[in-house]
Design a protein around this motif. Structure first.
Motif, PDB file in Angstrom:
ATOM      1  N   GLY A  50      -9.975 -11.838  -9.379  1.00  0.00           N
ATOM      2  CA  GLY A  50     -10.573 -11.993  -8.194  1.00  0.00           C
ATOM      3  C   GLY A  50     -10.275 -13.320  -7.226  1.00  0.00           C
ATOM      4  O   GLY A  50     -11.129 -13.345  -6.446  1.00  0.00           O
ATOM      5  N   THR A  51      -9.227 -13.722  -7.663  1.00  0.00           N
ATOM      6  CA  THR A  51      -9.003 -15.265  -6.595  1.00  0.00           C
ATOM      7  C   THR A  51      -7.999 -14.625  -5.469  1.00  0.00           C
ATOM      8  O   THR A  51      -7.304 -13.662  -5.783  1.00  0.00           O
ATOM      9  N   THR A  52      -8.262 -15.444  -4.270  1.00  0.00           N
ATOM     10  CA  THR A  52      -7.156 -15.058  -3.159  1.00  0.00           C
ATOM     11  C   THR A  52      -6.174 -15.992  -2.933  1.00  0.00           C
ATOM     12  O   THR A  52      -5.385 -16.157  -2.122  1.00  0.00           O
ATOM     13  N   ASP A  53      -5.970 -17.228  -3.834  1.00  0.00           N
ATOM     14  CA  ASP A  53      -5.154 -18.512  -3.668  1.00  0.00           C
ATOM     15  C   ASP A  53      -3.631 -17.884  -4.197  1.00  0.00           C
ATOM     16  O   ASP A  53      -3.769 -17.753  -5.309  1.00  0.00           O
ATOM     17  N   ASN A  54      -2.789 -17.877  -3.326  1.00  0.00           N
ATOM     18  CA  ASN A  54      -1.441 -17.494  -4.174  1.00  0.00           C
ATOM     19  C   ASN A  54      -0.327 -18.505  -2.991  1.00  0.00           C
ATOM     20  O   ASN A  54       0.108 -18.076  -2.449  1.00  0.00           O
ATOM     21  N   PRO A  55      -0.589 -19.824  -3.625  1.00  0.00           N
ATOM     22  CA  PRO A  55       0.307 -20.916  -2.758  1.00  0.00           C
ATOM     23  C   PRO A  55       1.710 -20.630  -2.562  1.00  0.00           C
ATOM     24  O   PRO A  55       2.326 -19.923  -3.450  1.00  0.00           O
ATOM     25  N   PRO A  56       2.276 -20.725  -1.251  1.00  0.00           N
ATOM     26  CA  PRO A  56       1.423 -21.390  -0.253  1.00  0.00           C
ATOM     27  C   PRO A  56       0.622 -20.507   0.749  1.00  0.00           C
ATOM     28  O   PRO A  56       0.322 -20.727   1.803  1.00  0.00           O
ATOM     29  N   ALA A  57       0.625 -19.241   0.147  1.00  0.00           N
ATOM     30  CA  ALA A  57      -0.310 -17.948   0.901  1.00  0.00           C
ATOM     31  C   ALA A  57      -1.664 -17.770   0.569  1.00  0.00           C
ATOM     32  O   ALA A  57      -2.064 -17.996  -0.535  1.00  0.00           O
ATOM     33  N   LEU A  58      -2.347 -17.177   1.501  1.00  0.00           N
ATOM     34  CA  LEU A  58      -3.709 -16.682   1.322  1.00  0.00           C
ATOM     35  C   LEU A  58      -3.625 -15.046   1.209  1.00  0.00           C
ATOM     36  O   LEU A  58      -3.003 -14.523   1.877  1.00  0.00           O
ATOM     37  N   ILE A  59      -4.200 -14.677   0.161  1.00  0.00           N
ATOM     38  CA  ILE A  59      -4.075 -13.149  -0.076  1.00  0.00           C
ATOM     39  C   ILE A  59      -5.364 -12.650   0.716  1.00  0.00           C
ATOM     40  O   ILE A  59      -6.432 -13.078   0.557  1.00  0.00           O
ATOM     41  N   THR A  60      -4.988 -11.575   1.572  1.00  0.00           N
ATOM     42  CA  THR A  60      -5.854 -10.847   2.423  1.00  0.00           C
ATOM     43  C   THR A  60      -5.962  -9.428   2.422  1.00  0.00           C
ATOM     44  O   THR A  60      -4.961  -8.824   2.240  1.00  0.00           O
ATOM     45  N   PRO A  61      -6.990  -8.830   2.273  1.00  0.00           N
ATOM     46  CA  PRO A  61      -7.235  -7.354   2.635  1.00  0.00           C
ATOM     47  C   PRO A  61      -6.238  -6.596   3.581  1.00  0.00           C
ATOM     48  O   PRO A  61      -5.539  -5.665   3.215  1.00  0.00           O
ATOM     49  N   GLU A  62      -6.162  -7.002   4.803  1.00  0.00           N
ATOM     50  CA  GLU A  62      -5.619  -6.402   5.907  1.00  0.00           C
ATOM     51  C   GLU A  62      -4.039  -6.802   5.827  1.00  0.00           C
ATOM     52  O   GLU A  62      -3.385  -6.041   6.656  1.00  0.00           O
ATOM     53  N   ASP A  63      -3.427  -7.329   4.713  1.00  0.00           N
ATOM     54  CA  ASP A  63      -2.054  -7.402   4.799  1.00  0.00           C
ATOM     55  C   ASP A  63      -1.597  -6.370   3.547  1.00  0.00           C
ATOM     56  O   ASP A  63      -0.561  -6.432   3.096  1.00  0.00           O
ATOM     57  N   THR A  64      -2.412  -5.401   3.097  1.00  0.00           N
ATOM     58  CA  THR A  64      -2.117  -4.468   2.313  1.00  0.00           C
ATOM     59  C   THR A  64      -2.753  -3.078   2.972  1.00  0.00           C
ATOM     60  O   THR A  64      -3.907  -2.794   2.979  1.00  0.00           O
ATOM     61  N   TYR A  65      -1.696  -2.238   3.292  1.00  0.00           N
ATOM     62  CA  TYR A  65      -2.096  -0.846   4.067  1.00  0.00           C
ATOM     63  C   TYR A  65      -1.028   0.300   3.749  1.00  0.00           C
ATOM     64  O   TYR A  65       0.014  -0.211   3.523  1.00  0.00           O
ATOM     65  N   LEU A  66      -1.455   1.337   4.223  1.00  0.00           N
ATOM     66  CA  LEU A  66      -0.356   2.429   4.234  1.00  0.00           C
ATOM     67  C   LEU A  66      -0.069   2.695   5.621  1.00  0.00           C
ATOM     68  O   LEU A  66      -0.892   2.829   6.728  1.00  0.00           O
TER      69      LEU A  66
END
Length: 233
Positions: A50-66
């Motif tokens: 459930g977390t979105t912190d993946n140092p040094p990056a932020l996990i975002t929904p728009e960065d996973t797509y087909l």
């Protein structure tokens, strides 16, 4: 000589020069990424817990797509609140135990990239790294298993072309494959159900403008086969 060469070629074809399950294994689950992404099978936009912190990056929904029949996990550089980078993550919602798991993928290869095809279960350890790439200055792929201590094989090189990466998971054994050829094996393996993670991470000590952004971890398919004499579906 010709007969032995022919037999060798037939053996390679049976195993799959570019991948494929061992004899006796049957496909139990797959995704070839026809749009739209099957959200009943995949979680995205966060880590499985459930977390979105993946140092040094932020996990975002728009960065996973087909796109064009592939799953794309993108990393970007910019201003994203407290973060200078974003990244894409996806993970399977169904957990399984044992089998042969394979992806066909194109990895990013810039400085500090950290894309991975890996597996987790409840808690940590165990962790299975089927194909985890570390960009320059490290510049290698790893096949690894962690159960409190690491069992690891390092494969130097760059893997920006299309390749298949496979993991044969059996009771008491893990065997790793690259384009159908065995690269590593260990006599240890997890004995509980696990799920797949596909992530396009970054190493904060070596990524930067020199990495090349955006960059993409692109996956053509994910296949899971099982030998039903030992399967736990």
């Amino acid at each position: 000589m010709k007969a032995s060469l022919a037999a060798c070629l037939l053996g390679l074809l049976a195993r799959g020069v570019l991948g494929g399950a061992p004899p006796g294994y049957r496909l139990v689950w797959s995704d070839n990424f026809s749009a739209p992404l099957n959200v009943t099978e995949w979680g995205t936009g966060q880590k499985p817990w459930g977390t979105t912190d993946n140092p040094p990056a932020l996990i975002t929904p728009e960065d996973t797509y087909l796109e064009n029949g592939t799953l794309v996990l993108r990393s970007r550089m910019g201003s994203f609140g407290a973060y200078n980078y974003t990244t894409g993550w996806s993970y399977t919602k169904t957990w399984r135990q044992y089998g042969y798991i394979e992806i066909r993928a194109q990895y990013p290869v810039g400085a500090g990239v950290w894309p991975a095809f890996w597996m987790l279960s409840t808690g940590w350890p165990p962790e299975v790294d089927a194909a985890e790439f570390r960009g320059p200055p490290l510049g290698y792929m790893t096949n690894a298993y962690y159960d409190g201590s690491w069992s690891t094989k390092v494969l130097p090189g760059s893997y920006g072309d299309w390749n298949t990466w496979g993991l044969l998971w059996e009771p008491g054994a893990l065997t790793y494959y690259h384009n159908g050829a065995e690269t590593y094996s260990t006599s240890k393996s997890p004995n509980q159900t696990m799920y797949i993670i596909l992530s396009n991470g970054l190493d904060g000590t070596s990524c930067g403008p020199q990495t090349g952004f955006p960059n993409y971890f692109t996956v053509d398919y994910v296949h899971w086969y099982q030998n039903f004499s030992s399967a736990a579906v």
